[in-house]
Design a protein around this motif. Sequence first.
Motif, short mmCIF file in Angstrom:
data_model
loop_
_atom_site.label_atom_id
_atom_site.label_comp_id
_atom_site.label_asym_id
_atom_site.label_seq_id
_atom_site.Cartn_x
_atom_site.Cartn_y
_atom_site.Cartn_z
N UNK A 1 -22.13 8.41 -0.93
CA UNK A 1 -21.61 7.43 0.03
C UNK A 1 -20.11 7.23 -0.16
N UNK A 2 -19.63 7.24 -1.39
CA UNK A 2 -18.20 7.12 -1.64
C UNK A 2 -17.44 8.28 -1.01
N UNK A 3 -17.99 9.47 -1.13
CA UNK A 3 -17.36 10.65 -0.55
C UNK A 3 -17.29 10.54 0.97
N UNK A 4 -18.35 10.00 1.57
CA UNK A 4 -18.35 9.79 3.02
C UNK A 4 -17.28 8.78 3.44
N UNK A 5 -17.13 7.72 2.64
CA UNK A 5 -16.17 6.67 2.97
C UNK A 5 -14.72 7.11 2.78
N UNK A 6 -14.47 7.88 1.74
CA UNK A 6 -13.09 8.28 1.41
C UNK A 6 -12.67 9.58 2.07
N UNK A 7 -13.66 10.42 2.39
CA UNK A 7 -13.36 11.73 2.94
C UNK A 7 -12.85 12.71 1.90
N UNK A 8 -13.16 12.41 0.64
CA UNK A 8 -12.70 13.29 -0.44
C UNK A 8 -13.74 13.29 -1.56
N UNK A 9 -13.46 14.02 -2.61
CA UNK A 9 -14.42 14.16 -3.69
C UNK A 9 -14.68 12.82 -4.38
N UNK A 10 -15.93 12.64 -4.80
CA UNK A 10 -16.31 11.51 -5.66
C UNK A 10 -17.17 12.09 -6.77
#
Length: 262
Positions: free
Chosen positions: A48-57
């Motif tokens: 979900x973090x990756x979806x929100x930031x548009x980058x690697x998590x």
Amino acid sequence: MDLTDKVVVVTGGSAGLGEQICYEAAKRGAIVVTCARRINLIGQVKEHCSELSGKAAYAFQLDIADPESVESVIEKIADEVGTVDVLVNNAGFGMFKDFTEFDLADAKKMFDVNVLGMMYFTQKIALSMVEKKRGHIFNVASMAGKMATPKSTIYSATKFAVLGFSNALRLELKPANVWVTTINPGPIATEFFDKADPSGNYLENLGGIVLDPKKVAATIVNKMGKPTREINRPFIMEGASRFYGLFPHIGDFLAGGLFNRK
């Protein structure tokens, strides 16, 4: 702080306040690293973090009370992610019981997680921050570390320790341009109370002063990169803790009566 591409590490990031801090940091473009024991849950938080930031998590399984686990995660962060810009020490748990009924094996576990594990993890991150001359450390303490109430003997003791540790660390790291902020929340509507108070009565008795984890997370992320000494919520409990310091005898009366909802 512009969090774009800044590395934000959150312990206890599988649920509750830690999870919401991860999401709030990700919304602002941070590279989020969530750490906790429950690998399946931190995997979901990572996605979900990756979806929100548009980058690697990133998600790393961490038992904060196990030095070997801490060492392993620190190495993975250094190798796979890079230098940490912000550390949020959120991992912790509590149990509300009278001290005379408390199993001291549980007390040791609480100190291992809430205090000693947090210190060990922090030292490893702080070394790299001091070397880079930048960084921000947030330690989640509690209003229980400012004003103890019945049935919180061990939990309050761990949070008093977090406060003392943070206050000294703040002074030590300031010359290196590394900030230390203590977060002192009152009760938050999270699964923390599934273990602390299985009856569910405590949150129900508190009513309107129970905090929303999303709002607390937004407040914390807003302070990232700003030299902030403490974050205290709710304001009514902050006021009560100040009153307690000025008038301790009256404070004992209130803490054992009006503010004792366990």
